[in-house]
Motif scaffolding. Structure first.
Motif, mmCIF file in Angstrom:
data_model
loop_
_atom_site.group_PDB
_atom_site.id
_atom_site.type_symbol
_atom_site.label_atom_id
_atom_site.label_comp_id
_atom_site.label_asym_id
_atom_site.label_seq_id
_atom_site.Cartn_x
_atom_site.Cartn_y
_atom_site.Cartn_z
ATOM 1 N N TYR A 200 73.599 13.509 45.231
ATOM 2 C CA TYR A 200 73.322 14.496 46.284
ATOM 3 C C TYR A 200 73.296 15.912 45.720
ATOM 4 O O TYR A 200 72.704 16.829 46.323
ATOM 5 C CB TYR A 200 74.368 14.396 47.395
ATOM 6 C CG TYR A 200 75.740 14.894 46.997
ATOM 7 C CD1 TYR A 200 76.096 16.225 47.181
ATOM 8 C CD2 TYR A 200 76.689 14.045 46.430
ATOM 9 C CE1 TYR A 200 77.347 16.702 46.810
ATOM 10 C CE2 TYR A 200 77.937 14.498 46.058
ATOM 11 C CZ TYR A 200 78.260 15.822 46.244
ATOM 12 O OH TYR A 200 79.490 16.282 45.862
ATOM 13 N N LYS A 201 73.881 16.112 44.547
ATOM 14 C CA LYS A 201 73.917 17.446 43.945
ATOM 15 C C LYS A 201 72.547 17.892 43.451
ATOM 16 O O LYS A 201 72.369 19.064 43.101
ATOM 17 C CB LYS A 201 74.946 17.473 42.806
ATOM 18 C CG LYS A 201 76.376 17.261 43.288
ATOM 19 C CD LYS A 201 77.350 17.139 42.144
ATOM 20 C CE LYS A 201 78.754 16.832 42.666
ATOM 21 N NZ LYS A 201 79.748 16.643 41.591
ATOM 22 N N LEU A 202 71.589 16.967 43.404
ATOM 23 C CA LEU A 202 70.226 17.317 43.014
ATOM 24 C C LEU A 202 69.441 17.930 44.175
ATOM 25 O O LEU A 202 68.315 18.391 43.992
ATOM 26 C CB LEU A 202 69.492 16.075 42.502
ATOM 27 C CG LEU A 202 70.067 15.457 41.232
ATOM 28 C CD1 LEU A 202 69.398 14.128 40.945
ATOM 29 C CD2 LEU A 202 69.909 16.406 40.048
ATOM 30 N N PHE A 203 70.027 17.931 45.355
ATOM 31 C CA PHE A 203 69.415 18.539 46.525
ATOM 32 C C PHE A 203 69.533 20.061 46.401
ATOM 33 O O PHE A 203 70.566 20.562 45.925
ATOM 34 C CB PHE A 203 70.157 18.033 47.776
ATOM 35 C CG PHE A 203 69.756 18.656 49.062
ATOM 36 C CD1 PHE A 203 68.659 18.179 49.745
ATOM 37 C CD2 PHE A 203 70.471 19.707 49.604
ATOM 38 C CE1 PHE A 203 68.277 18.746 50.946
ATOM 39 C CE2 PHE A 203 70.104 20.283 50.799
ATOM 40 C CZ PHE A 203 68.999 19.794 51.472
ATOM 41 N N PRO A 204 68.526 20.867 46.827
ATOM 42 C CA PRO A 204 67.310 20.464 47.533
ATOM 43 C C PRO A 204 66.062 20.418 46.664
ATOM 44 O O PRO A 204 64.983 20.128 47.167
ATOM 45 C CB PRO A 204 67.173 21.562 48.575
ATOM 46 C CG PRO A 204 67.628 22.781 47.831
ATOM 47 C CD PRO A 204 68.737 22.310 46.919
ATOM 48 N N ASP A 205 66.160 20.728 45.341
ATOM 49 C CA ASP A 205 64.956 20.783 44.513
ATOM 50 C C ASP A 205 65.294 20.386 43.079
ATOM 51 O O ASP A 205 65.850 21.188 42.318
ATOM 52 C CB ASP A 205 64.343 22.185 44.549
ATOM 53 C CG ASP A 205 63.030 22.274 43.791
ATOM 54 O OD1 ASP A 205 62.541 21.228 43.318
ATOM 55 O OD2 ASP A 205 62.479 23.385 43.668
ATOM 56 N N LYS A 206 64.952 19.158 42.699
ATOM 57 C CA LYS A 206 65.244 18.664 41.356
ATOM 58 C C LYS A 206 64.569 19.521 40.284
ATOM 59 O O LYS A 206 65.081 19.666 39.170
ATOM 60 C CB LYS A 206 64.799 17.216 41.223
ATOM 61 C CG LYS A 206 65.583 16.240 42.078
ATOM 62 C CD LYS A 206 65.066 14.813 41.880
ATOM 63 C CE LYS A 206 65.843 13.824 42.743
ATOM 64 N NZ LYS A 206 65.352 12.445 42.572
ATOM 65 N N LYS A 207 63.402 20.079 40.618
ATOM 66 C CA LYS A 207 62.655 20.847 39.632
ATOM 67 C C LYS A 207 63.325 22.181 39.303
ATOM 68 O O LYS A 207 62.955 22.836 38.319
ATOM 69 C CB LYS A 207 61.226 21.083 40.126
ATOM 70 C CG LYS A 207 60.407 19.800 40.217
ATOM 71 C CD LYS A 207 58.986 20.094 40.685
ATOM 72 C CE LYS A 207 58.167 18.801 40.763
ATOM 73 N NZ LYS A 207 56.777 19.063 41.243
ATOM 74 N N ALA A 208 64.283 22.585 40.122
ATOM 75 C CA ALA A 208 65.014 23.829 39.862
ATOM 76 C C ALA A 208 66.357 23.569 39.188
ATOM 77 O O ALA A 208 67.146 24.491 39.005
ATOM 78 C CB ALA A 208 65.230 24.595 41.168
ATOM 79 N N MET A 209 66.612 22.309 38.807
ATOM 80 C CA MET A 209 67.899 21.919 38.240
ATOM 81 C C MET A 209 67.853 21.900 36.717
ATOM 82 O O MET A 209 66.822 21.608 36.110
ATOM 83 C CB MET A 209 68.306 20.529 38.723
ATOM 84 C CG MET A 209 68.416 20.365 40.215
ATOM 85 S SD MET A 209 69.799 21.273 40.929
ATOM 86 C CE MET A 209 71.186 20.505 40.109
ATOM 87 N N GLU A 210 69.007 22.186 36.117
ATOM 88 C CA GLU A 210 69.196 22.017 34.682
ATOM 89 C C GLU A 210 70.445 21.177 34.444
ATOM 90 O O GLU A 210 71.372 21.174 35.248
ATOM 91 C CB GLU A 210 69.351 23.368 33.983
ATOM 92 C CG GLU A 210 68.072 24.183 33.941
ATOM 93 C CD GLU A 210 68.222 25.460 33.138
ATOM 94 O OE1 GLU A 210 67.204 25.929 32.619
ATOM 95 O OE2 GLU A 210 69.351 25.980 33.035
#
Length: 244
Positions: A200-210
């Motif tokens: 759930y920590k990948l919410f709300p945008d996986k593309k903005a995650m590192e």
């Protein structure tokens, strides 16, 4: 290094100091900072196993919210939201107790036990989000801020409001705060390579995650490497460390 704890300096974990530690893969544990690369678990046969974990952060300015985020914002629009200095009141403890009675994972029985060390002053610049339905307290979220970074610490909500996805709504409101304050990085904790519990920590945008490749101290885009690769990365380090 598997587990490492740092006690607060004289001036606390605030401003740029917090930014530096978060970027190095540290996170809050009550009034200290810690880092780890795995969590222990017992399997069905009662054997101890280790689950590799990797630290995550969101690049606030790159978030493009998905349809789920828009839906959650819309259905919660009638609730009142207040940002304030972190505190733990009797009302908040009552909500936490109600929440705790319904969860299916291990957590401190009291909000104060989760957040505070009774023998140390709080070294963080701690804030909270309070959400109400009319006058009824329905959700609370805690977070700490530095200069260019913030970390989400704890979210909880009334079980009667489960359909509103208030845990994710609190994440969205923390992102709103970060945008308003010019904060670039939102640290949400770690993600496991062999389970979906923390996804759930990948919410709300996986593309903005590192994700942090801890043994190289390098942040890379989430999605560049899948969970299988990350698991292998961890195991290569374990085997290499065992041979050294």
């Amino acid at each position: 290094m598997i587990d490492h704890y740092i006690q607060p300096p004289v001036d606390g974990f605030t401003g740029k100091v917090l930014d530096v530690y978060l970027a190095a893969g540290y996170y809050r544990m009550r009034h200290d900072l810690f880092t780890t690369h795995y969590i222990p678990r017992f399997d069905a046969e009662k054997f101890l196993v280790i689950l590799p974990v990797f630290w995550l952060r969101t690049l606030v300015n790159k978030i493009a919210e998905n349809k789920s985020a828009f839906r959650i914002r819309k259905q919660s629009a009638s609730f009142t939201v207040e940002y304030t200095t972190a505190a733990i009141t009797e009302e908040i403890e009552e909500l936490y107790t109600t929440y705790h009675s319904k969860i299916e994972f291990d957590a401190a029985e009291k909000c104060r036990d989760y957040l505070e060390d009774p023998f140390k002053p709080n070294p963080f610049d701690s804030r909270m989000i309070v959400i109400r339905d009319g006058g009824k307290l329905i959700a609370v979220g805690y977070f700490d801020i530095g200069q260019e970074a913030m970390m989400g610490i704890l979210n909880f909500y009334h079980p009667d409001y489960r359909k509103y996805s208030l845990g994710k709504y609190l994440m969205l409101k923390k992102i709103d705060f970060a945008r308003q304050q010019g904060i670039q990085y939102y640290y949400t904790g770690y993600l496991g390579t062999t389970e979906t519990k923390f996804d759930y920590k990948l919410f709300p945008d996986k593309k903005a995650m590192e994700v942090l490749l801890a043994f190289d101290q390098q942040w890379v885009p989430w999605g560049k490497y899948d969970k299988g690769w990350l698991h292998g990365y961890f195991m290569d380090w374990v085997l290499g460390d065992a041979k050294s």
